[in-house]
Design an enzyme around this catalytic site. Sequence first.
Site, PDB file in Angstrom:
ATOM      1  N   LYS A   1      46.549  41.975  33.828  1.00  0.00           N
ATOM      2  CA  LYS A   1      46.617  40.505  33.794  1.00  0.00           C
ATOM      3  C   LYS A   1      46.972  40.022  32.386  1.00  0.00           C
ATOM      4  CE  LYS A   1      42.931  40.298  37.248  1.00  0.00           C
ATOM      5  NZ  LYS A   1      43.435  39.965  38.563  1.00  0.00           N
TER       6      LYS A   1
ATOM      7  N   CYS B   1      38.991  37.364  46.750  1.00  0.00           N
ATOM      8  CA  CYS B   1      37.860  38.259  46.434  1.00  0.00           C
ATOM      9  C   CYS B   1      36.674  37.470  45.908  1.00  0.00           C
ATOM     10  CB  CYS B   1      38.256  39.335  45.413  1.00  0.00           C
ATOM     11  SG  CYS B   1      39.565  40.398  45.961  1.00  0.00           S
TER      12      CYS B   1
HETATM   13  C1  LIG Z   1      37.589  37.742  37.623  1.00  0.00           C
HETATM   14  C2  LIG Z   1      38.050  39.124  38.007  1.00  0.00           C
HETATM   15  N1  LIG Z   1      37.213  40.155  37.875  1.00  0.00           N
HETATM   16  C3  LIG Z   1      37.581  41.415  38.190  1.00  0.00           C
HETATM   17  C4  LIG Z   1      38.835  41.675  38.690  1.00  0.00           C
HETATM   18  C5  LIG Z   1      39.188  43.085  39.029  1.00  0.00           C
HETATM   19  O1  LIG Z   1      40.000  43.657  38.041  1.00  0.00           O
HETATM   20  P1  LIG Z   1      40.890  44.950  38.334  1.00  0.00           P
HETATM   21  O2  LIG Z   1      42.013  44.501  39.204  1.00  0.00           O
HETATM   22  O3  LIG Z   1      41.378  45.358  36.995  1.00  0.00           O
HETATM   23  O4  LIG Z   1      40.031  45.972  38.926  1.00  0.00           O
HETATM   24  C6  LIG Z   1      39.728  40.635  38.863  1.00  0.00           C
HETATM   25  C7  LIG Z   1      41.083  40.900  39.423  1.00  0.00           C
HETATM   26  O5  LIG Z   1      41.540  40.235  40.302  1.00  0.00           O
HETATM   27  C8  LIG Z   1      39.337  39.320  38.502  1.00  0.00           C
HETATM   28  O6  LIG Z   1      40.154  38.283  38.657  1.00  0.00           O
END
Ligand SMILES: Cc1ncc(COP(=O)(O)O)c(C=O)c1O
Length: 405
Positions: free
Chosen positions: A225, A363
């Site tokens: 990101k 999510c």
């Molecule tokens: C706030 C937040 N936490 C955790 C994650 C998970 O990260 P990763 O995709 O690197 O596992 C995301 C990804 O969508 C997120 O937006």
Amino acid sequence: MAFDVDLIRAQFPILQREINGKPLIYLDNAASAQKPDTVLDVMSDQARHAYANVHRGLHTLANETTEAYEGARAKIQAFLNAPSPESVVFTKGGTEAINLVASGITDSINSGDEIVLAISEHHSNIVPWHFLRERHGAVLKWVPLLEDGRLDMDAYRQALGPKTRMVAIGHMSNVLGTVVDAKEVVRLAHEVGAQVLLDGCQAGVHLDIDVQDIDCDFYVLTAHKIYGPTGIGALYGKLDALKALRPYQGGGEMIEIVEMDRVTYNEPPHKFEAGTPPILQAIGFGEAIDWLSQFNKEDIRAHEHSLYEQASAELSKINGLTEYGLSEGKGPILSFSIEGAHPHDIAQLLDRYGVAVRAGHHCAQPLMKHLGITATARASFAIYNTTADVEAFIEALHKARGLLL
Ligand SMILES: Cc1ncc(COP(=O)(O)O)c(C=O)c1O
């Protein structure tokens, strides 16, 4: 470096693409951001010219690769203003970093110990704590949001108590873009002797992060990101907090001595980096940090915020449209729904016009329940977006709405 969005765009090859015969308007940055040439090139150059396994060899290529890998760690250390490279652990992403901490504290969790979470957490910052609830009797305590999407600090104060072991809170919501007062969250948690993990997966790309100033015990980043590759993230931890964690995975590199009847562990960060790490991705992550750091984050924030404001103002003119999370100082993440139109249908129709947005629960099912909805559509802005992107998005949204209602 001066902020010139055309020069920036020219560095992202994917932005030249057309989707369904229309120029790509990429507004799904909160899910994953695109990568500039320099990030793609550094990984390919390393693999072509200076690749071997890290930490293991005494030959030139092993040394060069180790230097690049550890150099990337130092870049992330500087990006977070962490006190030492040892306090930065490479993980495969944000999710793994949080799982590492949640599984690492199991030895000190007793039945009835409390974990405090915001209702807006991403599942990655919920489910690892549910494991502690299921397997060790921990109690999850949820802090609601105010009407404008900010954390309810009064409710937060009330949630804290002598049984609180961990506060696990997102620095910026991936649905609402709202930002927590991280320093105050940490100060209050420390008053009751709890540790704090801040999930910076969304904040990392938009805010200036100073983990020493915030004083959090753990801070989580994900590279994909921040214009970096997938498969790599970082966990910052105070050195004592990292040392106290039980190792998350066993394997090569994370050990000191292995005998037939005993094992001792390496020091952090290696204690948590079992096996061959994602070497090229780590180097790409470091390059992404370098790339982003050439700009003033204030300039980036002003640019992205103006795009958000432009879009939000246009959306507010659309009948039946609700935008979620309208607090001051939020990040450039815009979640909305339109009465009578399913967010999935909106996203699919926008794609016809080349506009990529996300739709669903993002999510964050507890947040959706809290808001009384099941899904939103979400447009999220990045450094390479333009006012023309916003205009194209709004025009496409009007067309989509016309088709759906
Ligand atoms: C706030 C937040 N936490 C955790 C994650 C998970 O990260 P990763 O995709 O690197 O596992 C995301 C990804 O969508 C997120 O937006």
